[in-house]
Scaffold this motif. Structure first.
Motif, PDB file in Angstrom:
ATOM      1  N   ASN A   1       0.826  -1.220   0.000  1.00  0.00           N
ATOM      2  CA  ASN A   1       0.000   0.000   0.000  1.00  0.00           C
ATOM      3  C   ASN A   1       0.856   1.263   0.000  1.00  0.00           C
ATOM      4  OD1 ASN A   1      -2.536   1.289  -0.012  1.00  0.00           O
ATOM      5  ND2 ASN A   1      -2.509   1.553   2.210  1.00  0.00           N
ATOM      6  N   MET A   2       1.998   1.238  -0.714  1.00  0.00           N
ATOM      7  CA  MET A   2       2.916   2.374  -0.729  1.00  0.00           C
ATOM      8  C   MET A   2       3.387   2.665  -2.143  1.00  0.00           C
ATOM      9  SD  MET A   2       5.471   1.525   2.495  1.00  0.00           S
ATOM     10  CE  MET A   2       6.404   0.333   1.500  1.00  0.00           C
ATOM     11  N   ILE A   3       3.810   3.906  -2.350  1.00  0.00           N
ATOM     12  CA  ILE A   3       4.544   4.280  -3.553  1.00  0.00           C
ATOM     13  C   ILE A   3       5.876   4.863  -3.100  1.00  0.00           C
ATOM     14  CG2 ILE A   3       3.409   6.551  -3.629  1.00  0.00           C
ATOM     15  CD1 ILE A   3       3.760   6.458  -6.698  1.00  0.00           C
ATOM     16  N   SER A   4       6.933   4.588  -3.860  1.00  0.00           N
ATOM     17  CA  SER A   4       8.282   4.989  -3.448  1.00  0.00           C
ATOM     18  C   SER A   4       8.840   6.094  -4.335  1.00  0.00           C
ATOM     19  CB  SER A   4       9.231   3.791  -3.506  1.00  0.00           C
ATOM     20  OG  SER A   4       9.370   3.332  -4.848  1.00  0.00           O
ATOM     21  N   PHE A   5       9.712   6.909  -3.719  1.00  0.00           N
ATOM     22  CA  PHE A   5      10.451   7.950  -4.432  1.00  0.00           C
ATOM     23  C   PHE A   5      11.896   7.925  -3.932  1.00  0.00           C
ATOM     24  CE2 PHE A   5       6.082   9.288  -4.408  1.00  0.00           C
ATOM     25  CZ  PHE A   5       5.873   9.860  -5.658  1.00  0.00           C
ATOM     26  N   PRO A   6      12.899   7.806  -4.817  1.00  0.00           N
ATOM     27  CA  PRO A   6      14.286   7.926  -4.372  1.00  0.00           C
ATOM     28  C   PRO A   6      14.485   9.263  -3.680  1.00  0.00           C
ATOM     29  CG  PRO A   6      14.191   7.059  -6.602  1.00  0.00           C
ATOM     30  CD  PRO A   6      12.795   7.511  -6.259  1.00  0.00           C
ATOM     31  N   CYS A   7      15.061   9.234  -2.476  1.00  0.00           N
ATOM     32  CA  CYS A   7      15.155  10.471  -1.694  1.00  0.00           C
ATOM     33  C   CYS A   7      16.449  10.508  -0.895  1.00  0.00           C
ATOM     34  CB  CYS A   7      13.933  10.590  -0.784  1.00  0.00           C
ATOM     35  SG  CYS A   7      13.675  12.238  -0.092  1.00  0.00           S
ATOM     36  N   GLY A   8      17.555  10.184  -1.570  1.00  0.00           N
ATOM     37  CA  GLY A   8      18.861  10.263  -0.927  1.00  0.00           C
ATOM     38  C   GLY A   8      19.736   9.068  -1.235  1.00  0.00           C
ATOM     39  N   ASN A   9      21.038   9.283  -1.139  1.00  0.00           N
ATOM     40  CA  ASN A   9      22.015   8.212  -1.260  1.00  0.00           C
ATOM     41  C   ASN A   9      23.269   8.658  -0.514  1.00  0.00           C
ATOM     42  OD1 ASN A   9      23.998   6.225  -2.324  1.00  0.00           O
ATOM     43  ND2 ASN A   9      22.331   5.693  -3.723  1.00  0.00           N
ATOM     44  N   THR A  10      23.877   7.747   0.220  1.00  0.00           N
ATOM     45  CA  THR A  10      25.066   8.109   1.005  1.00  0.00           C
ATOM     46  C   THR A  10      26.357   7.972   0.215  1.00  0.00           C
ATOM     47  OG1 THR A  10      25.527   5.877   1.844  1.00  0.00           O
ATOM     48  CG2 THR A  10      23.912   7.205   3.059  1.00  0.00           C
ATOM     49  N   GLY A  11      26.303   7.292  -0.940  1.00  0.00           N
ATOM     50  CA  GLY A  11      27.538   6.899  -1.603  1.00  0.00           C
ATOM     51  C   GLY A  11      28.112   5.675  -0.916  1.00  0.00           C
ATOM     52  N   ALA A  12      29.221   5.175  -1.431  1.00  0.00           N
ATOM     53  CA  ALA A  12      29.845   3.979  -0.847  1.00  0.00           C
ATOM     54  C   ALA A  12      30.205   4.230   0.611  1.00  0.00           C
ATOM     55  CB  ALA A  12      31.088   3.587  -1.638  1.00  0.00           C
TER      56      ALA A  12
END
Length: 360
Positions: free
Chosen positions: A143-154
């Motif tokens: 029951n969700m929709i996702s949005f990319p909202c960040g990345n820390t890098g390696a």
């Protein structure tokens, strides 16, 4: 009667009663949502990603769409945020999908898996490959929709009381390792522990765990891990480019106007880039400060890396045999990863290797 004359004569109440301007009213409606984070407020980078997102939503809506941001534990436990979004207790959450691999291992593919992709490759799969489409199809089950909202890098490979010199040093090691990576660490002899960021220091200090990984120098320094475990490993073979997501309750999202949906998409994209930039800018200084304070860096030995890779590939094969959700997403993920590595080994890796050997 002309429309302008009708609106002038009837006024707003009359228009609403007549039902002739729902789109205008919806676009201008004031709205307030709550966002639950999985992270403590002390981490201005990863927790701050939610604040950056919420601020942009407010700015782009002229203050009409407000989202209050709540740290892990304020509204619900840090690892309870998906349940909160799924059942509609909150409208949205900012978290790392792999925390929820216990519900289905496929969650991990939305964030990072051992020997997965780096941050640029992950974003390419999401936005230009099939990643976002496939993960959203999967998240519909919750029951969700996702949005990319960040990345820390390696990320870095964690803090240890003693350096890891061979695979033998992993036997029985009580290791706080995020989410899905624990499945591979367990196959290597570790005893994985999944502990929220705000509770890691106390567990390490008390000896409840022997080692812990979080993210990288900037955040790790803030949490003080170097004070209780001086040996710092690299790289985190389990997190080459972990993505943080905004999960939105499907009903709440579908109730938004087209304008507000566009604002959500734009604000998450902004926060996605902003988080990576912050980590890349802040980590170098933090690493130098940690080393100056006595932190001892060490690379994982080759036998550890080789065994980790072998066990990870075996695990993915086993999951493909028993979990159709995993098989559907991972088959596309693996193909995209192979193509990306073929490209990156030439221009990107060649340039990086040369530059990192120069004295600038």
């Amino acid at each position: 009667m002309e429309r302008r004359s009708f609106v002038r004569g009837a006024g707003l109440a009359g228009v609403l009663a007549a039902g002739t301007a729902p789109a205008i009213v919806q676009a201008q409606a004031n709205l307030r949502w709550r966002l639950a984070s999985s992270f403590p407020k002390s981490l201005d980078t990863i927790f701050g990603g939610a604040e950056v997102f919420a601020k942009k939503v407010g700015e782009m809506s002229g203050g009409k769409f407000q989202i209050s941001v709540h740290a892990g534990g304020e509204l619900m436990p840090p690892f309870g945020v998906v349940d909160g979004v799924q059942n509609g207790t909150i409208e949205c959450a900012h978290t790392v999908p792999y925390y929820f691999f216990g519900k289905d291992e496929t969650f991990a593919l939305g964030a990072a898996i051992p020997f997965g992709m780096n941050s640029r490759q992950m974003s390419a799969w999401m936005f230009e490959g099939n990643g976002l489409k496939l993960m959203r199809e999967f998240y519909r089950n919750f029951n969700m929709i996702s949005f990319p909202c960040g990345n820390t890098g390696a990320q870095m490979g964690g803090w240890y009381r003693k350096p890891v010199q061979s695979v033998a040093d992993l036997k029985g090691l009580k290791f706080r390792v995020g989410g899905f990576a624990g499945k591979v660490a367990e196959r290597m002899g570790c005893v994985p522990q999944n502990i929220p960021g705000g509770e890691i220091y106390q567990s390490l200090e008390k000896g409840t765990i022997d080692a812990a990984e979080w993210i990288g120098p900037y955040d790790d320094q803030k949490l003080g891990f170097n004070k209780v475990a001086p040996h710092y490993a690299y790289p985190a073979w389990w997190e080459g480019g972990p993505q943080i997501d905004l999960f939105v309750n499907a009903k709440a999202y579908e109730g938004l106007s087209a304008e507000y949906k566009a604002i959500i998409e734009a604000a998450t994209a902004y926060a996605h880039v902003d988080m990576q930039a912050k980590y890349d800018a802040k980590n170098p200084t933090a690493l130098k400060q940690l080393v100056a304070a006595g932190t001892k860096l060490f690379p994982f030995p080759k036998d550890v890396m080789d065994l980790a890779f072998k066990e990870a590939m075996a695990l993915y094969s086993e999951l493909s045999d028993k979990n159709p959700n995993w098989k559907k997403v991972y088959s596309d993920f693996a193909k995209f990863r192979a193509e990306q590595n073929l490209w990156f080994r030439f221009a990107e890796a060649g340039f990086d290797d040369f530059m990192q050997r120069q004295k600038l």
